[in-house]
Write a protein that holds these residues in place. Sequence first.
Motif, PDB file in Angstrom:
ATOM      1  N   ALA A  11       2.611  19.832   1.768  1.00 16.56           N
ATOM      2  CA  ALA A  11       2.092  20.603   2.897  1.00 16.56           C
ATOM      3  C   ALA A  11       0.786  21.251   2.460  1.00 16.56           C
ATOM      4  N   SER A  12      -0.309  20.898   3.119  1.00 12.19           N
ATOM      5  CA  SER A  12      -1.632  21.412   2.768  1.00 12.19           C
ATOM      6  C   SER A  12      -2.161  22.264   3.908  1.00 12.19           C
ATOM      7  N   ILE A  64       1.097  17.821   6.753  1.00  5.84           N
ATOM      8  CA  ILE A  64       2.374  17.665   6.051  1.00  5.84           C
ATOM      9  C   ILE A  64       2.606  16.167   5.890  1.00  5.84           C
ATOM     10  N   SER A  65       2.779  15.695   4.654  1.00  6.39           N
ATOM     11  CA  SER A  65       2.894  14.260   4.404  1.00  6.39           C
ATOM     12  C   SER A  65       4.107  13.928   3.561  1.00  6.39           C
ATOM     13  N   VAL A  66       4.706  12.778   3.863  1.00  5.59           N
ATOM     14  CA  VAL A  66       5.790  12.222   3.046  1.00  5.59           C
ATOM     15  C   VAL A  66       5.401  10.804   2.667  1.00  5.59           C
ATOM     16  N   PRO A  67       5.912  10.296   1.535  1.00  2.91           N
ATOM     17  CA  PRO A  67       5.567   8.931   1.118  1.00  2.91           C
ATOM     18  C   PRO A  67       6.393   7.882   1.834  1.00  2.91           C
ATOM     19  N   ILE A  68       5.795   6.712   1.983  1.00  3.52           N
ATOM     20  CA  ILE A  68       6.496   5.508   2.418  1.00  3.52           C
ATOM     21  C   ILE A  68       6.443   4.557   1.237  1.00  3.52           C
ATOM     22  N   PHE A  69       7.602   4.156   0.738  1.00  2.00           N
ATOM     23  CA  PHE A  69       7.664   3.400  -0.497  1.00  2.00           C
ATOM     24  C   PHE A  69       7.686   1.894  -0.268  1.00  2.00           C
ATOM     25  N   GLY A  70       7.121   1.169  -1.244  1.00  2.00           N
ATOM     26  CA  GLY A  70       7.161  -0.279  -1.256  1.00  2.00           C
ATOM     27  C   GLY A  70       8.249  -0.777  -2.177  1.00  2.00           C
ATOM     28  N   PRO A  71       8.288  -2.085  -2.412  1.00  2.00           N
ATOM     29  CA  PRO A  71       9.366  -2.663  -3.222  1.00  2.00           C
ATOM     30  C   PRO A  71       9.340  -2.238  -4.684  1.00  2.00           C
ATOM     31  N   LYS A  72       8.217  -1.772  -5.202  1.00  2.00           N
ATOM     32  CA  LYS A  72       8.138  -1.350  -6.593  1.00  2.00           C
ATOM     33  C   LYS A  72       8.367   0.151  -6.763  1.00  2.00           C
TER      34      LYS A  72
END
Length: 267
Positions: A191-192, A203-211
């Motif tokens: 949260a910035s 406010i950001s959350v990650p979206i993950f890839g296969p690695k």
Amino acid sequence: MANSPSGESMIARVVRLLSVFPKYNRPLSVREIAEYASLPVTTTHRLLKELEAEDLVTRMTDGGWQHGTRLWEIASRNSPVQSLRDAALPPMEDLVAGLRVHVSLAILDRHEVLYLERITPDDYTVNITSVAGRLPAHATSAGLVLHAFGSQEGQRLFLSRGHARFTETTPTEIEQLKEKLNRARLDGFVASLGTIIPESTGISVPIFGPKKLAIAALTVIVPVGDEDLDLIVPQMKITARAIQRRTGVVPEMNSRVSRQTRPSPLG
């Protein structure tokens, strides 16, 4: 590919010329393009005619120039960016409908955040992001969360750069940035508050890839003072998991996401 007298390749000049158009929401004259791209007018005119022959740029009836449809066609075909955007749109629309907030999808491109999609409700929140627009990574919640859950080499390069200050709360010092990356890994989000626009919080959350590295960031923009993290963050994580599922990544396999269930205080 022939070089200019300055040693710059033809490809570099063409890329610089084409990069001018997204910055201005209107057709541009040859002289304007030449000025913005720092190219001679004669060189600019010659390149535009060659690009027009391939439909990569189009000359309008008023004499102005803009991107051609073939440029969009080439960029869109078999593009992982387009596939990610297509997977993200339905969950993003659900998030906007449920929370009535500005939502964007972004990736890292070198040292900047590149925005792939933006959905905006009809309200008063200040949001300067735009599709295909860029912002500096250190001043955005998206950039910080992408680096926090990105590669170690990317983090090292990020921390080795100089960083401009945009507001009083923009993090610019190495220790500040290290702390924010560590905090992001513990909390599962960033949260910035007012770090690039004083009136708005990202406010950001990650979206993950296969690695198990972040391939994109999901961001919500709200007015400073309206950061209801207990409400917003859990919904964002649900949306991020839905996007991961639509890209073929099984969210439950990512322990870093599943452990983060409780938002921390703003910082």
